[in-house]
Design a protein around this motif. Structure first.
Motif, PDB file in Angstrom:
ATOM      1  N   LYS A  13       4.468   0.465   7.277  1.00 43.48           N
ATOM      2  CA  LYS A  13       4.020  -0.793   6.664  1.00 43.48           C
ATOM      3  C   LYS A  13       3.849  -0.666   5.152  1.00 43.48           C
ATOM      4  CE  LYS A  13       2.863  -3.866   8.803  1.00 43.48           C
ATOM      5  NZ  LYS A  13       3.595  -5.055   9.291  1.00 43.48           N
ATOM      6  N   LYS A  14       3.455   0.544   4.685  1.00 45.18           N
ATOM      7  CA  LYS A  14       3.202   0.689   3.247  1.00 45.18           C
ATOM      8  C   LYS A  14       3.320   2.144   2.847  1.00 45.18           C
ATOM      9  CE  LYS A  14      -0.405   0.055  -0.256  1.00 45.18           C
ATOM     10  NZ  LYS A  14      -1.807  -0.370  -0.516  1.00 45.18           N
ATOM     11  N   VAL A  15       3.995   2.382   1.703  1.00 44.31           N
ATOM     12  CA  VAL A  15       4.038   3.703   1.089  1.00 44.31           C
ATOM     13  C   VAL A  15       3.797   3.514  -0.409  1.00 44.31           C
ATOM     14  CG1 VAL A  15       5.362   5.784   0.632  1.00 44.31           C
ATOM     15  CG2 VAL A  15       5.694   4.558   2.779  1.00 44.31           C
ATOM     16  N   SER A  16       2.762   4.113  -0.925  1.00 45.54           N
ATOM     17  CA  SER A  16       2.505   4.052  -2.364  1.00 45.54           C
ATOM     18  C   SER A  16       2.428   5.477  -2.910  1.00 45.54           C
ATOM     19  CB  SER A  16       1.193   3.303  -2.655  1.00 45.54           C
ATOM     20  OG  SER A  16       0.096   3.987  -2.079  1.00 45.54           O
ATOM     21  N   PHE A  17       2.815   5.632  -4.181  1.00 46.03           N
ATOM     22  CA  PHE A  17       2.776   6.955  -4.815  1.00 46.03           C
ATOM     23  C   PHE A  17       2.258   6.791  -6.238  1.00 46.03           C
ATOM     24  CE2 PHE A  17       4.711  10.379  -7.342  1.00 46.03           C
ATOM     25  CZ  PHE A  17       4.274  11.478  -6.628  1.00 46.03           C
ATOM     26  N   LYS A  18       1.163   7.475  -6.524  1.00 42.04           N
ATOM     27  CA  LYS A  18       0.561   7.353  -7.843  1.00 42.04           C
ATOM     28  C   LYS A  18      -0.143   8.650  -8.193  1.00 42.04           C
ATOM     29  CE  LYS A  18      -2.373   4.284 -10.603  1.00 42.04           C
ATOM     30  NZ  LYS A  18      -3.257   3.087 -10.573  1.00 42.04           N
ATOM     31  N   LYS A  19       0.252   9.237  -9.335  1.00 48.88           N
ATOM     32  CA  LYS A  19      -0.354  10.463  -9.847  1.00 48.88           C
ATOM     33  C   LYS A  19      -0.382  11.569  -8.793  1.00 48.88           C
ATOM     34  CE  LYS A  19      -3.248   8.062 -13.236  1.00 48.88           C
ATOM     35  NZ  LYS A  19      -4.629   7.835 -13.732  1.00 48.88           N
ATOM     36  N   GLY A  20       0.773  11.741  -8.132  1.00 48.83           N
ATOM     37  CA  GLY A  20       0.903  12.829  -7.173  1.00 48.83           C
ATOM     38  C   GLY A  20       0.167  12.618  -5.864  1.00 48.83           C
ATOM     39  N   LYS A  21      -0.132  11.368  -5.535  1.00 51.84           N
ATOM     40  CA  LYS A  21      -0.858  11.093  -4.302  1.00 51.84           C
ATOM     41  C   LYS A  21      -0.177   9.976  -3.523  1.00 51.84           C
ATOM     42  CE  LYS A  21      -5.554  10.199  -2.632  1.00 51.84           C
ATOM     43  NZ  LYS A  21      -6.968   9.967  -3.036  1.00 51.84           N
ATOM     44  N   TYR A  22       0.129  10.258  -2.272  1.00 55.19           N
ATOM     45  CA  TYR A  22       0.737   9.263  -1.390  1.00 55.19           C
ATOM     46  C   TYR A  22      -0.357   8.505  -0.631  1.00 55.19           C
ATOM     47  CZ  TYR A  22       5.476  11.188  -1.821  1.00 55.19           C
ATOM     48  OH  TYR A  22       6.716  11.586  -2.288  1.00 55.19           O
ATOM     49  N   GLY A  23      -0.160   7.181  -0.503  1.00 56.53           N
ATOM     50  CA  GLY A  23      -0.992   6.340   0.353  1.00 56.53           C
ATOM     51  C   GLY A  23      -0.097   5.682   1.386  1.00 56.53           C
ATOM     52  N   VAL A  24      -0.408   5.874   2.666  1.00 51.99           N
ATOM     53  CA  VAL A  24       0.520   5.470   3.735  1.00 51.99           C
ATOM     54  C   VAL A  24      -0.225   4.664   4.800  1.00 51.99           C
ATOM     55  CG1 VAL A  24       2.176   6.273   5.469  1.00 51.99           C
ATOM     56  CG2 VAL A  24       1.867   7.563   3.330  1.00 51.99           C
ATOM     57  N   ILE A  25       0.448   3.594   5.294  1.00 46.69           N
ATOM     58  CA  ILE A  25      -0.023   2.843   6.462  1.00 46.69           C
ATOM     59  C   ILE A  25       1.140   2.748   7.447  1.00 46.69           C
ATOM     60  CG2 ILE A  25      -0.945   0.678   7.355  1.00 46.69           C
ATOM     61  CD1 ILE A  25      -2.172   0.157   4.640  1.00 46.69           C
ATOM     62  N   ILE A  26       0.907   3.208   8.686  1.00 44.23           N
ATOM     63  CA  ILE A  26       1.940   3.194   9.728  1.00 44.23           C
ATOM     64  C   ILE A  26       1.376   2.496  10.963  1.00 44.23           C
ATOM     65  CG2 ILE A  26       3.339   4.614  11.285  1.00 44.23           C
ATOM     66  CD1 ILE A  26       3.398   6.766   9.159  1.00 44.23           C
ATOM     67  N   ASP A  27       2.176   1.576  11.557  1.00 48.97           N
ATOM     68  CA  ASP A  27       1.803   0.917  12.812  1.00 48.97           C
ATOM     69  C   ASP A  27       2.632   1.483  13.956  1.00 48.97           C
ATOM     70  OD1 ASP A  27      -0.161  -0.701  11.918  1.00 48.97           O
ATOM     71  OD2 ASP A  27       1.053  -2.525  11.791  1.00 48.97           O
ATOM     72  N   THR A  28       1.963   1.876  15.031  1.00 46.50           N
ATOM     73  CA  THR A  28       2.662   2.283  16.257  1.00 46.50           C
ATOM     74  C   THR A  28       2.355   1.239  17.322  1.00 46.50           C
ATOM     75  OG1 THR A  28       2.421   4.620  15.683  1.00 46.50           O
ATOM     76  CG2 THR A  28       2.961   4.103  17.966  1.00 46.50           C
ATOM     77  N   GLU A  29       3.406   0.568  17.808  1.00 48.72           N
ATOM     78  CA  GLU A  29       3.232  -0.575  18.703  1.00 48.72           C
ATOM     79  C   GLU A  29       3.867  -0.297  20.059  1.00 48.72           C
ATOM     80  OE1 GLU A  29       4.128  -5.419  18.775  1.00 48.72           O
ATOM     81  OE2 GLU A  29       4.831  -4.150  17.132  1.00 48.72           O
TER      82      GLU A  29
END
Length: 619
Positions: free
Chosen positions: A164-180
């Motif tokens: 759903k979402k992948v962000s990358f900022k200053k060497g840090k990943y932020g991730v949201i994954i849905d398993t349905e």
């Protein structure tokens, strides 16, 4: 119309209105049916009431398994009002999940039928499924997530994984994954388990430490149509990372649970004892075994094999002379486990299922064997019950053929019974070839033998026999007191004849354990050094002082211990109360009483010393 007729019409109208109102306000309370019971689930109904056409009850579902999941759709709980129709609640809730080794309860309301509550109805549970947690996880390859915000989705049949979402900022990943888990129709035929703590990540082949959010870093159970969102952060300077969800996801196939309907009646319905058809199992053997029940129907298992295809209240099968472990399972989930013994000279043996204070038991009904003169038969179908004491069958006083172990040894140990026949085990090995009322075993040295006496009615007596050096013969009698069996020692000198069943007074003993202290032959009861060392080892092997004391007192009353030996054992106890009790018990058979002051010196407190002195003086 005359005035009297007008009054009559008014009265009848008022009575009709009152009756209608009373009927509309009528309520009822119902008798809770027996619980449904299986290896995996137990289901119970209670607090069953109705008011007009509204029915309420409490439903409890217990998942007894360790690795299975149960789902339940409340809206498929059907009330079949006999002769009226079938109705369901309208909760509009998604199915519930009952985890392994847990239970849940609901208050269910069903509306339908006539305005007056019915006297009986059936409750059916049609929306239950069950499935076991598989040993393997989902074979999904790792997901690649890139620093430009893109990521690939994965799927495996009905399971879809969406980034759903992948962000990358200053060497840090932020991730949201849905398993349905895909939506399915009707009953739940699939369940998904998602464990967020088993999600792993890596970059350039090296593992990454991920930080899942508090709400998603836990195990969740997903019903069809549901999602397991997973949110985490990971630090990495790489342009892409790989996320592995294969160890975090389990797919559980679910099967329908077929639960028989619960029959419910109100308290005014005449209660009758339920009986089921009789069943004769197709077995071979020269001995008939009959098991009957007036307290409910049952299924029967012998040595793990089911003998009843359906519930019965009267079972007949045949066996040869043997000892068989059986299990009786009642319709309400009650269980009886017992060993049934059959001897060659039996023609038939009878058992009856009894119930007392909610507990079931299998009671033996004594019968004469085919060779007997029939004196124990009566008009109760040939069953000799010897009924007394409130109608409870008393133990059979029949004598079985004497047996022995066929060995030659310096010491003969005889175990006999006047309260029924038994099988004998020593060190877990069966010594008897079938039930006996008199068994002699032999040994050539001073030993401690752990024996078990198993009576024909299933009663058990266990004891450790201390066979002191210098004895020629030892005697033990099976006793019955308030339904409990025990093995009591009867000490005789080597010259005395063994007791005969039915002819015992005080066991041939005086009140001092069969030995006159003033004229005692110590060679017949003294304990050697090697035997004493084995006794101390046996005492030390017990975990609690009460068990140590039981073993020590038995040895002291069956052997002639010296002051030195008594001191040694006394000092093995942690508390003065046990020390004092043993010192008193050992005094009667002490070989050198004149030196008993040494035992008194073991005690620290003056009150204990004084109490032991008073006991010795009054002996």
């Amino acid at each position: 119309m005359k005035f009297g007729n007008l009054l009559l019409v008014a009265f009848l109208t008022a009575l009709s209105t009152l009756t209608t109102n009373l009927l509309h306000a009528q309520s009822d309370v119902y008798v809770a049916p027996p619980d449904y019971f299986s290896d995996d689930v137990r289901i119970g109904l209670e607090d069953l009431t109705s008011s007009k056409n509204e029915y309420k009850f409490k439903l409890t579902v217990e998942n007894k398994s360790k690795n299975k999941y149960i789902t339940f759709n409340l809206d498929k709980t059907g009330l079949d009002l006999q002769g009226v129709g079938k109705y369901f609640p309208n909760t509009r809730k998604k199915p519930f999940i009952i985890l392994p080794d847990t239970k849940k309860s609901w208050t269910i309301t069903v509306t339908g039928g006539p305005e007056v509550p019915v006297g009986a109805f059936d409750v059916s549970l049609e929306g239950m499924t069950i499935g076991a947690l598989p040993s393997s996880t989902l074979p999904i390859p790792p997901i690649t997530l890139k620093s430009d915000g893109t990521g690939e989705n994965k799927e495996d049949g009905s399971i879809h994984i969406e980034v759903k979402k992948v962000s990358f900022k200053k060497g840090k990943y932020g991730v949201i994954i849905d398993t349905e888990l895909d939506q399915t129709q009707n009953d739940v035929n699939e369940l998904m388990i998602f464990d967020g703590l088993k999600v792993t990540a890596s970059a350039a082949g090296a593992p990454l430490e991920i930080s899942p959010s508090v709400t998603t870093g836990r195990t969740v159970q997903v019903l069809p149509g549901g999602k397991a969102p997973f949110k985490f952060d990971a630090e990495s300077e790489e342009s892409q990372i790989q996320v592995d969800l294969s160890q975090a996801i389990h797919r559980i196939p679910m099967d329908k649970l077929n639960i028989p309907a619960f029959s419910v009646t109100n308290g005014r319905t005449q209660h009758t004892v339920k009986t089921c058809p009789s069943h004769t199992a197709q077995t071979e053997g020269n001995i008939k075994v009959n098991i009957s029940s007036d307290v409910g129907c049952f299924k029967f298992y012998m040595m793990g094999e089911e003998y009843t295809p359906d519930y019965t209240s009267n079972l007949t099968y045949r066996i040869n002379a043997s000892s068989k472990k059986v299990k009786v399972i009642m319709e309400d989930g009650g269980i009886i486990e017992k060993s049934i013994y059959a001897k060659d000279d039996y023609k038939a043996i009878y058992f009856e299922v009894k119930q007392k204070k909610g507990e079931y038991s299998l009671k033996y009904l004594p019968l004469s064997s085919e060779e007997a003169d029939g004196s124990s038969k009566n008009n109760n179908g040939g069953q000799a019950q010897n009924v007394s004491n409130g109608g409870q069958p008393e133990p059979a006083s029949r004598i079985c053929q004497a047996q022995n172990d066929g060995m030659n040894g310096a010491v003969a140990v005889q175990i006999f019974s006047e309260v029924g026949c038994f099988n004998l085990y020593a060190q877990s090995q069966q010594l008897t070839s079938g039930p006996t009322s008199n068994f002699t075993l032999h040994t050539s040295e001073s030993v401690a033998k752990k024996v078990k006496v198993v009576m024909e009615d299933g009663g058990v007596a266990e004891k450790t026999l201390f066979i002191g050096e210098g004895y020629n013969k030892l005697y033990y009698e099976v006793k019955l007191n308030k339904g409990k069996y025990s093995l009591k020692s009867k000490v005789f000198s080597a010259e005395q004849a063994p007791p005969q069943p039915g002819s015992m007074n005080n066991g041939g003993m005086n009140n001092n354990g069969g030995m006159n202290n003033g004229n005692r032959d110590y060679s017949q009861c003294m304990m050697s050094g090697s035997a004493f060392n084995r006794l101390k080892t046996t005492i030390e092997s017990e975990s609690f002082d009460k068990d140590k004391l039981r073993v020590a007192k038995h040895a002291a009353t069956n052997s002639c211990l010296s002051v030195y030996q008594i001191k040694e054992i006394t000092q093995m106890f942690s508390f003065s109360a046990q020390q004092l009790e043993f010192a008193k018990a050992a005094y009667g058979n002490c070989r050198n009483r004149a030196e008993y002051y040494e035992v008194i010196g073991v005690f620290t407190f003056e009150k204990d010393k004084n109490e032991l002195e008073r006991y010795i003086q009054s002996y």
